[in-house]
Each structure stands twice: as structure tokens, then as C-alpha cells.
Scaffold this active site. Structure first.
Site, PDB file in Angstrom:
ATOM      1  N   LYS A  72      31.101  68.573  49.141  1.00  0.00           N
ATOM      2  CA  LYS A  72      32.194  68.973  48.254  1.00  0.00           C
ATOM      3  C   LYS A  72      33.558  68.403  48.638  1.00  0.00           C
ATOM      4  O   LYS A  72      34.433  68.269  47.782  1.00  0.00           O
ATOM      5  CB  LYS A  72      32.258  70.498  48.186  1.00  0.00           C
ATOM      6  CG  LYS A  72      31.027  71.118  47.555  1.00  0.00           C
ATOM      7  CD  LYS A  72      31.109  72.629  47.541  1.00  0.00           C
ATOM      8  CE  LYS A  72      29.835  73.242  46.999  1.00  0.00           C
ATOM      9  NZ  LYS A  72      29.892  74.712  46.956  1.00  0.00           N
ATOM     10  N   GLU A  84      43.308  69.461  38.429  1.00  0.00           N
ATOM     11  CA  GLU A  84      44.385  70.186  39.100  1.00  0.00           C
ATOM     12  C   GLU A  84      43.879  71.215  40.095  1.00  0.00           C
ATOM     13  O   GLU A  84      44.313  71.244  41.247  1.00  0.00           O
ATOM     14  CB  GLU A  84      45.265  70.869  38.046  1.00  0.00           C
ATOM     15  CG  GLU A  84      46.455  71.603  38.648  1.00  0.00           C
ATOM     16  CD  GLU A  84      47.328  72.257  37.600  1.00  0.00           C
ATOM     17  OE1 GLU A  84      48.346  72.856  37.971  1.00  0.00           O
ATOM     18  OE2 GLU A  84      46.980  72.178  36.404  1.00  0.00           O
ATOM     19  N   ASN A  93      32.978  70.021  43.091  1.00  0.00           N
ATOM     20  CA  ASN A  93      31.543  70.294  42.979  1.00  0.00           C
ATOM     21  C   ASN A  93      30.968  69.862  41.636  1.00  0.00           C
ATOM     22  O   ASN A  93      29.789  70.051  41.372  1.00  0.00           O
ATOM     23  CB  ASN A  93      31.256  71.791  43.200  1.00  0.00           C
ATOM     24  CG  ASN A  93      31.642  72.636  41.995  1.00  0.00           C
ATOM     25  OD1 ASN A  93      32.634  72.366  41.319  1.00  0.00           O
ATOM     26  ND2 ASN A  93      30.862  73.673  41.737  1.00  0.00           N
ATOM     27  N   ASP A 108      33.405  76.233  41.495  1.00  0.00           N
ATOM     28  CA  ASP A 108      32.960  77.247  42.468  1.00  0.00           C
ATOM     29  C   ASP A 108      33.774  78.530  42.354  1.00  0.00           C
ATOM     30  O   ASP A 108      33.241  79.614  42.141  1.00  0.00           O
ATOM     31  CB  ASP A 108      33.079  76.709  43.899  1.00  0.00           C
ATOM     32  CG  ASP A 108      31.858  75.927  44.335  1.00  0.00           C
ATOM     33  OD1 ASP A 108      30.784  76.128  43.742  1.00  0.00           O
ATOM     34  OD2 ASP A 108      31.982  75.116  45.267  1.00  0.00           O
ATOM     35  N   ALA A 132      35.135  78.378  55.876  1.00  0.00           N
ATOM     36  CA  ALA A 132      36.312  77.595  55.470  1.00  0.00           C
ATOM     37  C   ALA A 132      35.900  76.252  54.885  1.00  0.00           C
ATOM     38  O   ALA A 132      36.696  75.316  54.860  1.00  0.00           O
ATOM     39  CB  ALA A 132      37.244  77.399  56.669  1.00  0.00           C
ATOM     40  N   THR A 198      29.802  81.095  53.504  1.00  0.00           N
ATOM     41  CA  THR A 198      29.110  80.110  54.335  1.00  0.00           C
ATOM     42  C   THR A 198      27.741  79.815  53.726  1.00  0.00           C
ATOM     43  O   THR A 198      27.335  80.436  52.746  1.00  0.00           O
ATOM     44  CB  THR A 198      28.915  80.629  55.774  1.00  0.00           C
ATOM     45  OG1 THR A 198      27.852  81.607  55.790  1.00  0.00           O
ATOM     46  CG2 THR A 198      30.182  81.265  56.322  1.00  0.00           C
TER      47      THR A 198
END
Length: 283
Positions: A72, A84, A93, A108, A132, A198
Site C-alpha cells: 500500500k 487527495e 489500495n 481502506d 502503523a 495490523t
């Protein structure tokens, strides 16, 4: 012989691992329902082969493709421009190919937000976000733009975690802070929503992110972005603590709807997509 068109519009997904990604089933269910002359192909694409896969999709005239773990962020350097929201998030994605030009977007966070709003409004909420990476960045930005007041980023890699907290602080109205993920994360009492962003649990019914389950309070909203299995070990453990749980299937359906709109400029039949996932998972 009737005049037939045997060339279908090609779309698909580039990820690794890819075998546990059910996106292909819901997308093709929509294509069949709407009688779209198109196919969706689930592709195993490793980090080393991403560039070749992208060039191949362009060469073969694909309409567009999704990219999931671990592509990604890396995909940004391989396409022509990004939308944007994807630019703020720093992750893509969904790629649309039109007239040889590749444009990246991010569905996402939007998919997650639409799913979350069915059970709560994130306005004025405090969020604990595990991870993260690309999905975490998207979720953090969309929650912040939707009115969440505080986002705590919990990550093992300090550099990436601090970078995400900084992004939220600089680009959105929300406040963010970083907590280094060491051992089992102890959830603070004032958190309203806990999100596992995650890949822990993807394709593994027993994998649990290192969180102190006893710190999950009754009524807390616990969400997981993992679509397969939908009822992850994390969500099951949270449910046992009487938390309200949200699986990754709703997020997945909404992501697919965004992609279909971008690629074909039509509205997706989300109920058909949900029904197909229900057939697969029974939930």
C-alpha cells in the site's frame, strides 16, 4: 455465429499472502449480478515482483487493481498520481488505469468508517490504534477527519508509529500520540474504540495481537480490519469481555464498492457482495 466479445475487462488484487483474501468472491458476485463483462483476478505478488506486476497490468490493458499487504505504500512510487485522501494518508489500495495513466486512491479508511458508523459515531471518541502500516494510516486519518478527538498509535517500530502520530497532528483536527508496543498492550480506561489495524490474525484463527485482554472493558468497541477469518481470535476474546465487536467484512464490502465506482462508474450492489461473503463465512 453471433457477434461475441471475448475480451473481458480485467481487474484484480495484488498482495502477499493472497490465498486468504476473499475480495475476488464478492467482486465477481457483483460483476455477475450486474452482467459486467469483467473479471477479478486474485494475484500473489511479492514485494520483489510488485513493479513487474504493475507494468504487466498496464501492458495487458487492465482497468484497475487493488493492492493490499504489503504494497500500500510501495505502490505510490510506481503510479502516475494519487488522490487527495490517499495523498494525506500516504498509502494507496486502489489503482485506476485510464488512457495508460495510473491513479491511486485509498478506500481502506472510508470502508472502515462506513462500517463503524453502523454501530457508533466516532465524533468526540478516543481511539487506540494497533499498527502503523497502510491500513492503520487510512483508518487513523478517516477517523480523525470524522471527528475523533484523540488517537493513540501503538506500534513496535517507533519511527513508523511516530510518523503516523505526526501525520494526524499536522493534517487533521485530531490530536495523536505514539506509544511503543512492548509486551502486552495495556488499554487505558478512557479509550472508546480499540482497532486492530495490523495483519495479525489474517488467515490464522488462533493468532492474537499482544494486548492485555483483561484491560478490555464491557461496552468498549473493538474492531478488527481482518476479513478472513471474520471472527478473529482477537474479536472472540473481546466479546468474552462483553465488548461490542466489529469485523472486517463490512469494511471489505465498502472498499469493493468504492473500487467498482472508480473503475466502471457504476454503483455496486453491496447486498449481493455481503450475501456472497455470508455464503463463504456464515457470518
Amino acid at each position: 455465429m453471433k457477434d461475441e466479445n471475448f475480451l473481458k475487462a480485467l481487474t484484480g488484487s495484488f498482495s502477499s499472502p493472497s490465498a486468504d483474501n476473499p475480495t475476488v468472491e464478492m467482486m465477481e458476485a457483483d460483476y455477475r449480478s450486474q452482467k459486467l463483462h469483467a473479471r477479478y483476478i486474485n494475484c500473489e505478488v511479492t514485494k520483489d515482483n510488485l513493479k513487474a506486476a504493475v507494468e504487466g497490468a498496464k501492458a495487458m490493458g487492465w482497468v484497475g487493481f487493488n493492492c493490499s499487504t504489503p504494497h500500500k505504500v510501495a505502490i505510490i512510487d510506481l503510479i502516475d498520481e494519487i488522490g487527495e485522501s490517499a495523498s494525506i494518508i500516504g498509502a494507496v489500495n486502489c489503482v485506476t488505469i485510464r488512457d495508460g495513466k495510473m491513479t491511486g486512491d485509498n478506500s481502506d479508511g472510508k470502508g472502515f468508517l462506513l462500517s463503524l458508523k453502523k454501530i457508533t459515531d466516532p465524533t468526540d471518541k478516543k481511539i487506540a490504534l494497533l499498527g502503523a502500516g497502510g491500513a492503520a494510516r487510512a483508518v487513523a486519518v478517516e477517523l480523525a477527519l470524522a471527528g475523533a478527538t484523540e488517537i493513540t498509535v501503538i506500534n513496535r517500530n517507533a519511527e513508523r508509529g511516530e510518523a503516523l502520530a505526526k501525520l494526524v497532528n499536522e493534517k487533521t483536527p485530531a490530536q495523536a500520540k505514539f506509544t511503543l508496543w512492548q509486551g502486552d498492550y495495556q488499554l487505558p480506561d478512557d479509550i472508546d474504540i480499540l482497532v486492530n489495524a495490523t495483519s495479525i490474525g489474517l488467515g490464522d484463527e488462533k493468532a492474537l495481537p499482544p494486548v492485555n485482554i483483561d484491560s478490555i472493558k464491557e461496552g468498549l468497541i473493538v474492531a478488527d480490519v481482518i476479513p478472513n477469518p471474520p471472527k478473529t481470535a482477537f474479536l472472540k476474546a473481546a466479546a468474552e469481555k462483553k465488548a461490542k465487536t466489529l469485523d472486517g467484512l463490512g469494511m471489505l464490502v465498502n472498499q469493493g464498492a468504492v473500487a467498482i465506482k472508480l473503475w466502471f462508474n457504476i454503483e455496486a450492489e453491496t447486498q449481493v457482495m455481503e450475501d456472497r461473503l455470508f455464503d463463504i463465512f456464515g457470518a
